[in-house]
Design a protein around this motif. Structure first.
Motif, PDB file in Angstrom:
ATOM      1  N   VAL A 218       0.818  -1.202   0.000  1.00 19.07           N
ATOM      2  CA  VAL A 218       0.000   0.000   0.000  1.00 19.07           C
ATOM      3  C   VAL A 218       0.859   1.262   0.000  1.00 19.07           C
ATOM      4  CG1 VAL A 218      -0.166   0.162   2.515  1.00 19.07           C
ATOM      5  CG2 VAL A 218      -2.014   1.070   1.081  1.00 19.07           C
ATOM      6  N   ASN A 219       2.103   1.178   0.478  1.00 17.51           N
ATOM      7  CA  ASN A 219       2.965   2.355   0.549  1.00 17.51           C
ATOM      8  C   ASN A 219       3.707   2.645  -0.747  1.00 17.51           C
ATOM      9  OD1 ASN A 219       2.507   2.984   3.345  1.00 17.51           O
ATOM     10  ND2 ASN A 219       3.790   1.230   3.887  1.00 17.51           N
ATOM     11  N   LEU A 220       3.651   1.731  -1.707  1.00 24.36           N
ATOM     12  CA  LEU A 220       4.459   1.858  -2.911  1.00 24.36           C
ATOM     13  C   LEU A 220       4.017   3.052  -3.756  1.00 24.36           C
ATOM     14  CD1 LEU A 220       6.825   0.104  -3.892  1.00 24.36           C
ATOM     15  CD2 LEU A 220       5.260  -0.884  -5.568  1.00 24.36           C
ATOM     16  N   GLN A 221       4.980   3.918  -4.112  1.00 21.63           N
ATOM     17  CA  GLN A 221       4.716   5.081  -4.948  1.00 21.63           C
ATOM     18  C   GLN A 221       5.353   4.943  -6.329  1.00 21.63           C
ATOM     19  OE1 GLN A 221       5.732   8.776  -2.971  1.00 21.63           O
ATOM     20  NE2 GLN A 221       5.327   7.876  -0.967  1.00 21.63           N
ATOM     21  N   THR A 222       6.503   4.260  -6.389  1.00 17.27           N
ATOM     22  CA  THR A 222       7.236   4.092  -7.646  1.00 17.27           C
ATOM     23  C   THR A 222       7.443   2.611  -7.915  1.00 17.27           C
ATOM     24  OG1 THR A 222       8.432   6.162  -7.221  1.00 17.27           O
ATOM     25  CG2 THR A 222       9.330   4.697  -8.911  1.00 17.27           C
ATOM     26  N   LEU A 223       7.060   2.163  -9.099  1.00 16.57           N
ATOM     27  CA  LEU A 223       7.264   0.774  -9.506  1.00 16.57           C
ATOM     28  C   LEU A 223       7.703   0.778 -10.957  1.00 16.57           C
ATOM     29  CD1 LEU A 223       7.105  -2.242  -8.966  1.00 16.57           C
ATOM     30  CD2 LEU A 223       4.667  -2.169  -9.540  1.00 16.57           C
ATOM     31  N   ARG A 224       8.965   0.443 -11.171  1.00 13.26           N
ATOM     32  CA  ARG A 224       9.518   0.502 -12.516  1.00 13.26           C
ATOM     33  C   ARG A 224      10.107  -0.836 -12.931  1.00 13.26           C
ATOM     34  NH1 ARG A 224      12.664   6.320 -12.368  1.00 13.26           N
ATOM     35  NH2 ARG A 224      10.809   7.603 -12.085  1.00 13.26           N
ATOM     36  N   CYS A 225       9.956  -1.113 -14.211  1.00 10.24           N
ATOM     37  CA  CYS A 225      10.515  -2.322 -14.827  1.00 10.24           C
ATOM     38  C   CYS A 225       9.869  -3.586 -14.286  1.00 10.24           C
ATOM     39  CB  CYS A 225      12.036  -2.368 -14.640  1.00 10.24           C
ATOM     40  SG  CYS A 225      12.882  -3.259 -15.962  1.00 10.24           S
ATOM     41  N   ILE A 226       8.542  -3.596 -14.226  1.00 10.29           N
ATOM     42  CA  ILE A 226       7.807  -4.802 -13.858  1.00 10.29           C
ATOM     43  C   ILE A 226       7.217  -5.386 -15.140  1.00 10.29           C
ATOM     44  CG2 ILE A 226       5.704  -3.480 -13.341  1.00 10.29           C
ATOM     45  CD1 ILE A 226       5.003  -5.618 -11.284  1.00 10.29           C
ATOM     46  N   SER A 227       7.227  -6.709 -15.253  1.00 13.09           N
ATOM     47  CA  SER A 227       6.715  -7.348 -16.461  1.00 13.09           C
ATOM     48  C   SER A 227       5.194  -7.257 -16.504  1.00 13.09           C
ATOM     49  CB  SER A 227       7.151  -8.814 -16.513  1.00 13.09           C
ATOM     50  OG  SER A 227       6.473  -9.568 -15.520  1.00 13.09           O
ATOM     51  N   SER A 228       4.668  -7.274 -17.705  1.00 11.74           N
ATOM     52  CA  SER A 228       3.213  -7.222 -17.864  1.00 11.74           C
ATOM     53  C   SER A 228       2.550  -8.436 -17.212  1.00 11.74           C
ATOM     54  CB  SER A 228       2.858  -7.149 -19.350  1.00 11.74           C
ATOM     55  OG  SER A 228       3.449  -8.241 -20.058  1.00 11.74           O
ATOM     56  N   TYR A 229       3.257  -9.591 -17.240  1.00 19.17           N
ATOM     57  CA  TYR A 229       2.701 -10.789 -16.600  1.00 19.17           C
ATOM     58  C   TYR A 229       2.617 -10.612 -15.089  1.00 19.17           C
ATOM     59  CZ  TYR A 229       2.297 -15.583 -14.902  1.00 19.17           C
ATOM     60  OH  TYR A 229       1.884 -16.699 -14.244  1.00 19.17           O
ATOM     61  N   SER A 230       3.725 -10.129 -14.479  1.00 18.23           N
ATOM     62  CA  SER A 230       3.716  -9.931 -13.029  1.00 18.23           C
ATOM     63  C   SER A 230       2.683  -8.893 -12.627  1.00 18.23           C
ATOM     64  CB  SER A 230       5.106  -9.503 -12.546  1.00 18.23           C
ATOM     65  OG  SER A 230       6.058 -10.509 -12.799  1.00 18.23           O
ATOM     66  N   TRP A 231       2.556  -7.848 -13.435  1.00 15.13           N
ATOM     67  CA  TRP A 231       1.587  -6.801 -13.120  1.00 15.13           C
ATOM     68  C   TRP A 231       0.160  -7.340 -13.160  1.00 15.13           C
ATOM     69  CZ3 TRP A 231       0.913  -2.394 -10.860  1.00 15.13           C
ATOM     70  CH2 TRP A 231      -0.193  -1.592 -11.162  1.00 15.13           C
ATOM     71  N   SER A 232      -0.091  -8.244 -14.090  1.00 14.12           N
ATOM     72  CA  SER A 232      -1.443  -8.795 -14.219  1.00 14.12           C
ATOM     73  C   SER A 232      -1.839  -9.659 -13.027  1.00 14.12           C
ATOM     74  CB  SER A 232      -1.551  -9.613 -15.513  1.00 14.12           C
ATOM     75  OG  SER A 232      -0.742 -10.791 -15.435  1.00 14.12           O
ATOM     76  N   LYS A 233      -0.849 -10.143 -12.256  1.00 14.65           N
ATOM     77  CA  LYS A 233      -1.123 -11.013 -11.124  1.00 14.65           C
ATOM     78  C   LYS A 233      -1.324 -10.245  -9.812  1.00 14.65           C
ATOM     79  CE  LYS A 233      -0.819 -14.751 -13.563  1.00 14.65           C
ATOM     80  NZ  LYS A 233      -2.036 -15.559 -13.850  1.00 14.65           N
ATOM     81  N   LEU A 234      -1.149  -8.953  -9.843  1.00 13.79           N
ATOM     82  CA  LEU A 234      -1.235  -8.165  -8.619  1.00 13.79           C
ATOM     83  C   LEU A 234      -2.641  -7.638  -8.398  1.00 13.79           C
ATOM     84  CD1 LEU A 234       2.063  -6.078  -8.909  1.00 13.79           C
ATOM     85  CD2 LEU A 234       1.669  -8.132  -7.535  1.00 13.79           C
ATOM     86  N   GLN A 235      -2.929  -7.358  -7.134  1.00  9.26           N
ATOM     87  CA  GLN A 235      -4.182  -6.721  -6.771  1.00  9.26           C
ATOM     88  C   GLN A 235      -3.997  -5.207  -6.896  1.00  9.26           C
ATOM     89  OE1 GLN A 235      -7.058  -8.248  -6.070  1.00  9.26           O
ATOM     90  NE2 GLN A 235      -6.093 -10.267  -6.385  1.00  9.26           N
ATOM     91  N   HIS A 236      -4.389  -4.663  -8.034  1.00  8.11           N
ATOM     92  CA  HIS A 236      -4.079  -3.272  -8.333  1.00  8.11           C
ATOM     93  C   HIS A 236      -4.748  -2.293  -7.376  1.00  8.11           C
ATOM     94  CE1 HIS A 236      -3.631  -4.983 -12.650  1.00  8.11           C
ATOM     95  NE2 HIS A 236      -2.559  -5.203 -11.922  1.00  8.11           N
ATOM     96  N   LYS A 237      -5.882  -2.665  -6.814  1.00  8.35           N
ATOM     97  CA  LYS A 237      -6.592  -1.751  -5.925  1.00  8.35           C
ATOM     98  C   LYS A 237      -5.817  -1.454  -4.653  1.00  8.35           C
ATOM     99  CE  LYS A 237     -11.247  -2.985  -7.504  1.00  8.35           C
ATOM    100  NZ  LYS A 237     -12.576  -3.508  -7.103  1.00  8.35           N
ATOM    101  N   SER A 238      -4.860  -2.322  -4.317  1.00 13.37           N
ATOM    102  CA  SER A 238      -4.094  -2.108  -3.088  1.00 13.37           C
ATOM    103  C   SER A 238      -2.996  -1.063  -3.273  1.00 13.37           C
ATOM    104  CB  SER A 238      -3.475  -3.427  -2.609  1.00 13.37           C
ATOM    105  OG  SER A 238      -2.520  -3.896  -3.531  1.00 13.37           O
ATOM    106  N   PHE A 239      -2.693  -0.695  -4.531  1.00 14.82           N
ATOM    107  CA  PHE A 239      -1.637   0.279  -4.807  1.00 14.82           C
ATOM    108  C   PHE A 239      -2.230   1.692  -4.813  1.00 14.82           C
ATOM    109  CE2 PHE A 239      -0.029  -3.698  -6.327  1.00 14.82           C
ATOM    110  CZ  PHE A 239       1.340  -3.646  -6.134  1.00 14.82           C
ATOM    111  N   LYS A 240      -2.708   2.101  -3.669  1.00 13.07           N
ATOM    112  CA  LYS A 240      -3.441   3.363  -3.583  1.00 13.07           C
ATOM    113  C   LYS A 240      -2.534   4.577  -3.749  1.00 13.07           C
ATOM    114  CE  LYS A 240      -7.003   1.408  -0.572  1.00 13.07           C
ATOM    115  NZ  LYS A 240      -7.688   1.497   0.742  1.00 13.07           N
ATOM    116  N   ASN A 241      -1.250   4.451  -3.437  1.00 18.59           N
ATOM    117  CA  ASN A 241      -0.329   5.585  -3.489  1.00 18.59           C
ATOM    118  C   ASN A 241       0.586   5.563  -4.702  1.00 18.59           C
ATOM    119  OD1 ASN A 241      -1.107   6.863  -0.995  1.00 18.59           O
ATOM    120  ND2 ASN A 241      -0.117   5.166   0.078  1.00 18.59           N
ATOM    121  N   LEU A 242       0.352   4.639  -5.635  1.00 14.39           N
ATOM    122  CA  LEU A 242       1.236   4.494  -6.793  1.00 14.39           C
ATOM    123  C   LEU A 242       1.144   5.715  -7.698  1.00 14.39           C
ATOM    124  CD1 LEU A 242       3.218   2.455  -8.002  1.00 14.39           C
ATOM    125  CD2 LEU A 242       1.333   1.583  -9.393  1.00 14.39           C
ATOM    126  N   ARG A 243       2.305   6.302  -8.008  1.00 17.49           N
ATOM    127  CA  ARG A 243       2.362   7.508  -8.828  1.00 17.49           C
ATOM    128  C   ARG A 243       3.151   7.299 -10.121  1.00 17.49           C
ATOM    129  NH1 ARG A 243       3.753  12.426  -4.655  1.00 17.49           N
ATOM    130  NH2 ARG A 243       1.837  12.330  -3.421  1.00 17.49           N
TER     131      ARG A 243
END
Length: 398
Positions: free
Chosen positions: A345-370
């Motif tokens: 929930v604290n993550l603000q920066t996420l770089r160089c993640i694969s599209s596959y890994s991103w598809s497996k995450l619960q995107h709603k939990s990344f409330k602070n992602l910028r």
């Protein structure tokens, strides 16, 4: 050196040029023109700057934070510190510096860790300032926003130069070499940071140490260990560090909060297993910032989960084999590198993640992602993997 080449001799500004510069920078944003007395004071101060543009600009920065009725106070302060009948740049600097609040002073002094004329990545600087513990949350503002506000204030005061802006924000900044010199002098007075130029300048008392150029690789292996050290950074051109090693036994610094080893390799007890992050780094439980970009790493050990307070992990530029599970690092705010992240929930920066890994995450939990950067791995005709960046977005929550 070539006598056939014309040499352009720099000169000081004339009074008319000096006053034009001051008028442009100061009166454009301040309602002083209606006050003839302050107008006269401004001309007297400009006269004492003796045609030095930097002194004029920093003086404007000092006045910009004053109300019109406080101009006389600045005038009186400047006159108290006059030397040789003109204003030294150090005089204007100290007048401006002394008006900064404590956290802002720390942020400015921290700029002395960078080499001369170095273009500072503001985002990375903000991550470092937060990790150092200089920044506190202010109401609903996150620490990164507070740090950026501090940098903007330093720019407004003309103590820092904005080199490049994008989307209304400063991307790169720089400090003038004369201001850097007085900042270094002030930093030395309070033992704020130790800049190492060779092995003879290592300190056993200063809590921050930074190396700009690796003139002798033996320093990395033979340096004295400072048990009180809180920050240990290598900053400089990566090509100068190529083939340089740091001995991991010298990283047994239990109180370390910031560690930046960009471009270095790890020498572990006589051999070089640089493909894995040394376990000794995973024992630095107080780390807030870990920079291991371009270090040739292939994987991270499971012991990295010991770094429960880690806020920034910069592992970019490494070709990791497989994925490292970082889901236990719940304090992470900024992650750069091809690594697996959990629902943070604290993550603000996420770089160089694969599209596959991103598809497996619960995107709603990344409330602070910028700041998000997603890639899709492909195979070339030569069987080599390359990256296609399919999505890159900034300020997602704005």
């Amino acid at each position: 050196m070539d006598g056939r080449v014309h040499v352009h001799k720099l000169r000081f500004l004339t009074f008319e040029e000096s006053w034009k510069l001051f008028d442009l920078k100061a009166f454009m944003n301040m309602q002083w023109v209606v006050d003839e007395d302050l107008h006269r004071i401004g001309k007297e101060m400009v006269q004492k700057c003796d045609g030095l543009p930097l002194a004029i600009v920093v003086l404007v920065g000092l006045l910009s934070k004053k109300r019109p009725n406080e101009g006389h106070e600045v005038y009186a302060s400047v006159w108290r510190f006059l030397k040789d009948d003109y204003i030294h740049i150090s005089t204007v600097f100290y007048l401006s510096f002394n008006e900064l609040h404590h956290e802002l002073k720390l942020c400015f002094l921290y700029l002395s860790v960078f080499p001369e004329d170095y273009e500072i990545d503001v985002e990375k600087l903000i991550h470092l300032l937060v990790a150092e513990g200089f920044i506190q949350e202010d109401g609903e503002m996150m620490m990164e926003d507070v740090a950026r506000h501090y940098m903007e204030e330093l720019i407004d005061r003309r103590l820092v130069e904005a080199v490049r802006r994008a989307r209304g924000k400063v991307v790169f900044c720089r400090i003038h070499y004369l201001l850097r010199d007085v900042a270094i002098k002030k930093a030395k007075e309070i033992n704020f940071v130790n800049v190492v130029y060779n092995e003879h300048h290592s300190s056993t008392t200063c809590r921050r140490e930074v190396v700009h150029h690796l003139m002798d690789n033996n320093y990395l292996c033979d340096r004295r260990v400072n048990k009180r050290m809180r920050s240990f950074l290598f900053i400089g051109e990566q090509k100068r560090m190529l083939g340089s090693y740091v001995k991991t036994t010298n990283l047994k610094l239990k109180l370390l909060r910031v560690l930046n080893l960009r471009g270095l390799l790890f020498d572990c007890e006589g051999y070089i297993p640089f493909m894995s992050l040394p376990d000794v780094i995973c024992e630095l439980i107080h780390l807030r910032y870990l920079g291991v970009a371009d270090t040739g790493l292939r994987h991270l050990p499971s012991l990295i989960s010991n770094l429960q307070f880690l806020q920034t992990l910069d592992a970019s530029g490494n070709r990791f084999e497989g994925m490292t599970d970082l889901r236990r690092l719940t304090s992470l705010r900024h992650l750069m590198g091809r690594l697996l992240i959990g629902d943070a929930v604290n993550l603000q920066t996420l770089r160089c993640i694969s599209s596959y890994s991103w598809s497996k995450l619960q995107h709603k939990s990344f409330k602070n992602l910028r700041d998000l950067e997603i890639y899709r791995a492909e195979k070339s005709s030569f069987g080599l993997e390359f990256l296609l960046y399919t999505e890159k977005s900034s300020c997602l929550n704005s």
